[in-house]
Write a protein that holds these residues in place. Structure first.
Motif, PDB file in Angstrom:
ATOM      1  N   GLY A 273       0.797  -1.229   0.000  1.00  0.00           N
ATOM      2  CA  GLY A 273       0.000   0.000   0.000  1.00  0.00           C
ATOM      3  C   GLY A 273       0.821   1.266   0.000  1.00  0.00           C
ATOM      4  O   GLY A 273       0.273   2.366   0.191  1.00  0.00           O
ATOM      5  N   PHE A 274       2.127   1.158  -0.234  1.00  0.00           N
ATOM      6  CA  PHE A 274       2.997   2.331  -0.114  1.00  0.00           C
ATOM      7  C   PHE A 274       2.589   3.464  -1.056  1.00  0.00           C
ATOM      8  O   PHE A 274       2.227   3.243  -2.205  1.00  0.00           O
ATOM      9  N   LYS A 275       2.699   4.684  -0.545  1.00  0.00           N
ATOM     10  CA  LYS A 275       2.495   5.869  -1.372  1.00  0.00           C
ATOM     11  C   LYS A 275       3.326   7.026  -0.834  1.00  0.00           C
ATOM     12  O   LYS A 275       3.335   7.279   0.375  1.00  0.00           O
ATOM     13  N   GLU A 276       4.018   7.694  -1.720  1.00  0.00           N
ATOM     14  CA  GLU A 276       4.726   8.919  -1.398  1.00  0.00           C
ATOM     15  C   GLU A 276       3.781  10.092  -1.629  1.00  0.00           C
ATOM     16  O   GLU A 276       3.236  10.277  -2.722  1.00  0.00           O
ATOM     17  N   TYR A 277       3.567  10.880  -0.557  1.00  0.00           N
ATOM     18  CA  TYR A 277       2.753  12.085  -0.642  1.00  0.00           C
ATOM     19  C   TYR A 277       3.694  13.280  -0.650  1.00  0.00           C
ATOM     20  O   TYR A 277       4.208  13.690   0.390  1.00  0.00           O
ATOM     21  N   PHE A 278       3.917  13.827  -1.826  1.00  0.00           N
ATOM     22  CA  PHE A 278       4.860  14.936  -1.947  1.00  0.00           C
ATOM     23  C   PHE A 278       4.400  16.141  -1.123  1.00  0.00           C
ATOM     24  O   PHE A 278       3.237  16.544  -1.186  1.00  0.00           O
ATOM     25  N   ALA A 279       5.328  16.717  -0.351  1.00  0.00           N
ATOM     26  CA  ALA A 279       5.025  17.883   0.472  1.00  0.00           C
ATOM     27  C   ALA A 279       4.898  19.117  -0.422  1.00  0.00           C
ATOM     28  O   ALA A 279       5.891  19.715  -0.826  1.00  0.00           O
ATOM     29  N   VAL A 280       3.663  19.490  -0.735  1.00  0.00           N
ATOM     30  CA  VAL A 280       3.401  20.562  -1.692  1.00  0.00           C
ATOM     31  C   VAL A 280       4.075  21.864  -1.269  1.00  0.00           C
ATOM     32  O   VAL A 280       4.535  22.644  -2.109  1.00  0.00           O
ATOM     33  N   LYS A 281       4.151  22.114   0.034  1.00  0.00           N
ATOM     34  CA  LYS A 281       4.744  23.364   0.514  1.00  0.00           C
ATOM     35  C   LYS A 281       6.182  23.544   0.044  1.00  0.00           C
ATOM     36  O   LYS A 281       6.674  24.675  -0.064  1.00  0.00           O
ATOM     37  N   ALA A 282       6.875  22.448  -0.263  1.00  0.00           N
ATOM     38  CA  ALA A 282       8.275  22.536  -0.669  1.00  0.00           C
ATOM     39  C   ALA A 282       8.418  23.205  -2.022  1.00  0.00           C
ATOM     40  O   ALA A 282       9.328  24.028  -2.231  1.00  0.00           O
ATOM     41  N   THR A 283       7.541  22.862  -2.970  1.00  0.00           N
ATOM     42  CA  THR A 283       7.612  23.402  -4.333  1.00  0.00           C
ATOM     43  C   THR A 283       6.213  23.406  -4.930  1.00  0.00           C
ATOM     44  O   THR A 283       5.850  22.503  -5.693  1.00  0.00           O
ATOM     45  N   PRO A 284       5.406  24.398  -4.610  1.00  0.00           N
ATOM     46  CA  PRO A 284       3.996  24.386  -5.026  1.00  0.00           C
ATOM     47  C   PRO A 284       3.801  24.882  -6.449  1.00  0.00           C
ATOM     48  O   PRO A 284       3.374  26.012  -6.684  1.00  0.00           O
ATOM     49  N   ASN A 285       4.083  24.017  -7.401  1.00  0.00           N
ATOM     50  CA  ASN A 285       3.859  24.365  -8.800  1.00  0.00           C
ATOM     51  C   ASN A 285       3.076  23.237  -9.463  1.00  0.00           C
ATOM     52  O   ASN A 285       3.494  22.073  -9.405  1.00  0.00           O
ATOM     53  N   PRO A 286       1.933  23.535 -10.094  1.00  0.00           N
ATOM     54  CA  PRO A 286       1.085  22.476 -10.650  1.00  0.00           C
ATOM     55  C   PRO A 286       1.767  21.629 -11.716  1.00  0.00           C
ATOM     56  O   PRO A 286       1.473  20.441 -11.841  1.00  0.00           O
ATOM     57  N   TYR A 287       2.684  22.203 -12.479  1.00  0.00           N
ATOM     58  CA  TYR A 287       3.381  21.426 -13.503  1.00  0.00           C
ATOM     59  C   TYR A 287       4.257  20.351 -12.856  1.00  0.00           C
ATOM     60  O   TYR A 287       4.339  19.212 -13.336  1.00  0.00           O
ATOM     61  N   LEU A 288       4.910  20.720 -11.751  1.00  0.00           N
ATOM     62  CA  LEU A 288       5.751  19.748 -11.053  1.00  0.00           C
ATOM     63  C   LEU A 288       4.897  18.712 -10.328  1.00  0.00           C
ATOM     64  O   LEU A 288       5.244  17.524 -10.285  1.00  0.00           O
ATOM     65  N   LEU A 289       3.772  19.161  -9.789  1.00  0.00           N
ATOM     66  CA  LEU A 289       2.858  18.215  -9.136  1.00  0.00           C
ATOM     67  C   LEU A 289       2.332  17.195 -10.140  1.00  0.00           C
ATOM     68  O   LEU A 289       2.168  16.015  -9.811  1.00  0.00           O
TER      69      LEU A 289
END
Length: 429
Positions: free
Chosen positions: A48-64
């Motif tokens: 069930g592993f999932k990495e939840y990227f910390a949006v606060k680090a780099t909040p750009n929709p293209y990178l997300l």
């Protein structure tokens, strides 16, 4: 000593600069995808592993979007980050909402989007129920207090952190939440920041896994996931050894099989919440040397400043600097590399040995892909720079334009000054 190598050549960068003036933040798509795949590989043993990227680090929709394509989720801490993540396409359980001192509107939106909510405090149970409702899945943030240490080396001080619940509180919180209809529980903790050791995550995992067993025994709660949060750092300095995420994943696996499997909890999903590890090395601040100053020290003045990358100014953080085209030249000149803010801490480097820098040289400031642009501000009327993406095919895409004076003035109530400012800034009133 290892060597930090820019992910672009001087020739590539000169071509980019001919179209997009410095300063700007530049991100490496290939590096981002490579890192995401490595993290997923390291924990692939957990179904069930999932990495939840910390949006606060780099909040750009293209990178997300890139991270979403690689199977990552989004970790949000505010109303705006929730809106952005939802717009990119992350839905429901693909989003973790980890917030503190949370406004009512943030909780309302989190419930509307049906994301996984991570409660920071026991009092937030009643607050959430009052402003929205209690979902069937709830995570609670744990703070063990005291010092967190590995081999007697104190790495951080959770007892001074404002986050999380005490041991007694989280047990009580589980009981209260269960009585309110919660069926699935999560546990979250963040005990140390930017660790450069393969031992941190396994040690944190042991603390949380043992807590999970205790919570199951004392409350009867079904614990469906454990979020190991962030804290896996990067080697900002060339002489530091990088973390080995494959070794970290293996270390966590051993603790998982030692603690959770014998307790009949081998189905628990593991989550991570990495920001710095995912993006920092895959982004840089690119700036041009525009001034030299020779007084009591030797100074290089750049067109970027702390408003573009504030970590050195507020933390004294080290960011390696490559002088493009001079990567192999001897570092025989000592400089303070500065920006143009009216603050003496506006320095990217102090007493740094670098190759001789000439006006017009391009400086590649490494490891600025996380907590770089996102921490920017408008002090001294400085305008936020553009964000560019170096795509896998070698082309460059602007993923956020640079601010203009019109942006800076856009939120003012101009009053009697409106017409003049509008004319000068070319703002449409």
């Amino acid at each position: 000593m290892s060597k930090k190598i820019p992910f672009v050549t001087k020739e590539q960068l000169e071509k980019i600069v001919s179209q997009y003036p410095t300063p700007f933040h530049l991100y490496d798509e290939a590096g981002i995808r490579r890192t995401a795949r490595l993290v997923n590989k390291a924990f692939s043993w957990n179904k069930g592993f999932k990495e939840y990227f910390a949006v606060k680090a780099t909040p750009n929709p293209y990178l997300l979007q890139i991270l979403r394509e690689e199977g990552c989720g989004a970790d949000c801490s505010s109303y705006t980050e929730l809106l952005m993540s939802d717009a990119v396409g992350f839905k429901e359980s693909e989003i973790m909402f980890s917030s503190n001192a949370t406004p009512a509107e943030d909780f309302k939106l989190a419930r509307k989007l049906n994301v996984n909510i991570n409660l920071d405090d026991i009092t937030h149970i009643d607050f959430l129920e009052k402003v929205a409702d209690i979902p069937e899945t709830v995570c609670c943030r744990y703070n063990p207090g005291g010092h967190f240490a590995i081999a007697n080396n104190i790495m951080d001080n959770p007892g001074d952190a404002k986050y999380g619940m005490t041991h007694e509180q989280i047990i009580e919180a589980y009981k209260i939440l269960k009585s309110k209809g919660v069926k699935n529980f999560g546990i979250h903790a963040f005990l140390a920041s930017n660790t450069v050791t393969n031992e941190y995550y396994p040690e944190l995992a042991r603390i949380l896994f043992e807590l999970a067993v205790e919570l199951k025994e004392k409350t009867g709660a079904h614990i469906s996931f454990i979020n190991l949060s962030g804290g896996i750092g990067i080697a900002y300095k060339p002489e530091q050894q990088d973390n080995d995420v494959l070794a970290i994943g293996e270390g966590v696996r051993k603790v998982f099989e030692e603690v959770l499997v014998p307790a009949g909890m081998g189905d628990v999903k593991l989550f991570t919440e990495l920001g710095r590890y995912m993006l920092a090395p895959n982004g840089a601040l690119v700036t041009t040397a525009i001034h030299q100053k020779h007084i009591y020290k030797e100074y290089i003045g750049c067109d970027a400043c702390a408003a573009n990358l504030m970590r050195p100014a507020i933390y004294g953080s080290y960011h390696h600097i490559s002088v493009m085209g001079k990567e192999n030249a001897p570092c025989d000149h000592k400089y303070d590399v500065t920006g143009g803010l009216c603050e003496n801490n506006d320095k990217f480097a102090v007493d740094r040995m670098l190759p001789e820098i000439n006006i017009g040289d391009l400086l590649f400031i490494h490891d600025a892909g996380a907590h770089g642009f996102s921490m920017g501000y408008n002090y001294n009327g400085k305008l936020r720079s553009a964000e560019l993406l170096l795509q896998e095919d070698g082309s460059v895409k602007m993923i956020r334009r640079a601010e203009t004076p019109a942006d800076y003035f856009a939120t003012f109530d101009f009053g009697e000054y409106g017409p003049k400012l509008a004319e000068e800034a070319k703002i449409k009133m």
